[in-house]
Design an enzyme around this catalytic site. Structure first.
Site, PDB file in Angstrom:
ATOM      1  N   GLY A   1       0.612  -1.112   0.079  1.00  0.00           N
ATOM      2  CA  GLY A   1       0.131   0.072   0.147  1.00  0.00           C
ATOM      3  C   GLY A   1       0.810   1.136  -0.004  1.00  0.00           C
ATOM      4  N   ASN A   2       0.448   2.697   0.287  1.00  0.00           N
ATOM      5  CA  ASN A   2       1.031   3.588   0.425  1.00  0.00           C
ATOM      6  C   ASN A   2       0.378   4.425   1.530  1.00  0.00           C
ATOM      7  OD1 ASN A   2      -1.040   5.580  -1.036  1.00  0.00           O
ATOM      8  ND2 ASN A   2      -0.416   3.958  -2.572  1.00  0.00           N
ATOM      9  N   PHE A   3       1.049   5.615   1.907  1.00  0.00           N
ATOM     10  CA  PHE A   3       0.704   6.531   2.873  1.00  0.00           C
ATOM     11  C   PHE A   3      -0.565   7.362   2.560  1.00  0.00           C
ATOM     12  CE2 PHE A   3       5.227   5.586   3.597  1.00  0.00           C
ATOM     13  CZ  PHE A   3       5.090   5.002   4.750  1.00  0.00           C
TER      14      PHE A   3
END
Ligand code: PMT
Length: 390
Positions: A203-205
């Site tokens: 995923g990412n932030f």
């Protein structure tokens, strides 16, 4: 926020409240102390379904409550003074803060609409006309008066407009502030999660905050908004638009193309994972089996496909860069056939992922960058919509 001053036309305000409520408005009422003689707080409170206020302090047994005029003014999207008597108009024009209604008017940040009501000669008096001009010059919307029989028995100009006419003026005002009325807006936001096994993902932030702010602003401008939102922890319980929650890039892709043909404006603020694991393990991968090698394959480039299939949509992408920002952003603008791209750089403190602020450069088709200072994501969303609509 309905402010009622002490004129005979106050007896018509209960029907005005009913009309506003029928249109879905929330209505709160402030009466000047003398207006009680013309209309009862009980009637107004029953119809507005809110307590009616007329003094700075409400007595509640041993527990006096301060009616905060600043909060009352901030609450409203529109303040309507109806009927506005010569006395109230004079107090408003000269900041004579002698009751809760005038204090709220002087503190209000929203637009103010005034429906004057008085007798023939009083309305025509130069001092009164001067006050009306002053109030108009301060940015208030002064409605005309009606003509006909007046309470004094005289005939002529001075009647308050009928409730239906006041309602129509208010609706016209809100329409004029809604350039996206009748338009459909699609916004992607948040991260995508690409599962590795039942408990892990790539995923990412991204928090979804930037996209949510864009969706709110589009709704404020009158649009029908569809927000396609990746996994998030935002408060979306009472948003005034449609949200479809997805998890993976494939799900976001399906949700977008379900709507895309019917859309007028699309903004891709999501941080879509460019890659996903080729295989999703059906059971949790155990460390005892050694370090796994996870083979990745590309996800669909949703925005690029939107650019390819574009007909009449106005399409805006985002570019999240870390170096050579302008060059990369303009390359994406052209390659993905966008009408504009919003560049944000992780090199700028307070910009990009998760923070409540962002610092952007808007680049339209002419490829001329327009940079904005660091602002709240809500204000950034306003800037982006301003640029799209000019
Ligand atoms: O959500 P927040 O925490 O508020 O953070 C906001 C944000 C930083 C995520 C947002 O402002 C932002 O920059 N979003 C785009 C992030 C990104 O993925 O940028 P990109 O340069 O990799 O992608 C370019 C564009 O293509 C983006 O519009 C992206 O949505 C789109 N894209 C990318 C890959 C892909 N497979 N499909 C896409 O549609």
């Amino acid at each position: 926020m309905l402010g009622i001053s002490a004129g005979i036309a106050a007896y018509k305000i209960p029907s005005l409240i009913r009309l506003f409520k029928k249109e879905g408005a929330s209505v709160r009422v402030i009466l000047t102390p003398d207006a009680h003689a013309f209309v009862t707080p009980l009637t107004l409170s029953v119809l507005s379904q809110e307590p009616v206020l007329s003094s700075f302090v409400s007595e509640d047994a041993d527990n006096p409550v301060w009616n905060d005029h600043v909060a009352l003014g901030n609450w409203a999207d529109l303040m309507l003074i109806a009927p506005a008597t010569a006395n109230s108009l004079s107090a408003m024009a000269h900041a004579k803060c002698n009751n809760l209604l005038i204090a709220t008017y002087l503190s209000a940040r929203c637009p103010v609409m005034i429906a004057p009501a008085m007798d023939l000669d009083m309305y025509a008096h130069p001092a009164n006309q001067k006050n009306l001009k002053t109030l108009e010059a301060y940015g208030n919307i002064v409605l005309p008066v009606g003509e006909g029989s007046l309470a004094s028995g005289l005939e002529g100009k001075g009647r308050m407009l009928e409730p239906q006419e006041i309602l129509e003026h208010s609706i016209r005002y809100f329409y004029s502030q809604s350039p996206l009325l009748g338009k459909k807006v699609l916004i992607t936001a948040g991260p995508t999660y690409e599962p590795i096994d039942p408990v892990r993902f790539i995923g990412n932030f991204s928090s979804g905050k930037m996209g949510l702010a864009l969706a709110y602003q589009a709704a404020n401008l009158g649009a029908e908004v569809h927000l396609i939102l990746g996994p998030h922890s935002l408060d979306t319980d009472e948003v005034p638009f449609n949200i479809e929650e997805i998890s993976t890039a494939d799900e976001m892709h399906a949700a977008v193309f379900n709507l895309y043909d019917t859309i007028d404006f699309a903004i891709a603020a999501a941080a879509v994972a460019d890659f996903k694991p080729r295989m999703r393990a059906s059971q949790k991968i155990k460390k005892e089996t050694g370090t796994p090698l996870i083979e990745l394959i590309p996800n669909p480039d949703i925005l690029a496909q939107m650019g390819k299939q574009k007909k009449n949509q106005f399409l805006v992408g985002f570019a999240l860069e870390t170096e050579n920002e302008l060059v990369h952003a303009i390359e994406k603008l052209k390659r993905k056939n966008l009408d504009a791209i919003v560049l944000n750089s992780l090199a700028d403190t307070g910009a990009g992922f998760a923070s409540d602020t962002n610092k952007i450069t808007y680049i339209g088709k002419n490829e001329t960058p327009k940079s904005f200072p660091l602002k709240s994501k809500e204000d950034v969303a306003k800037d982006i919509w301003n640029e799209i609509l000019t």
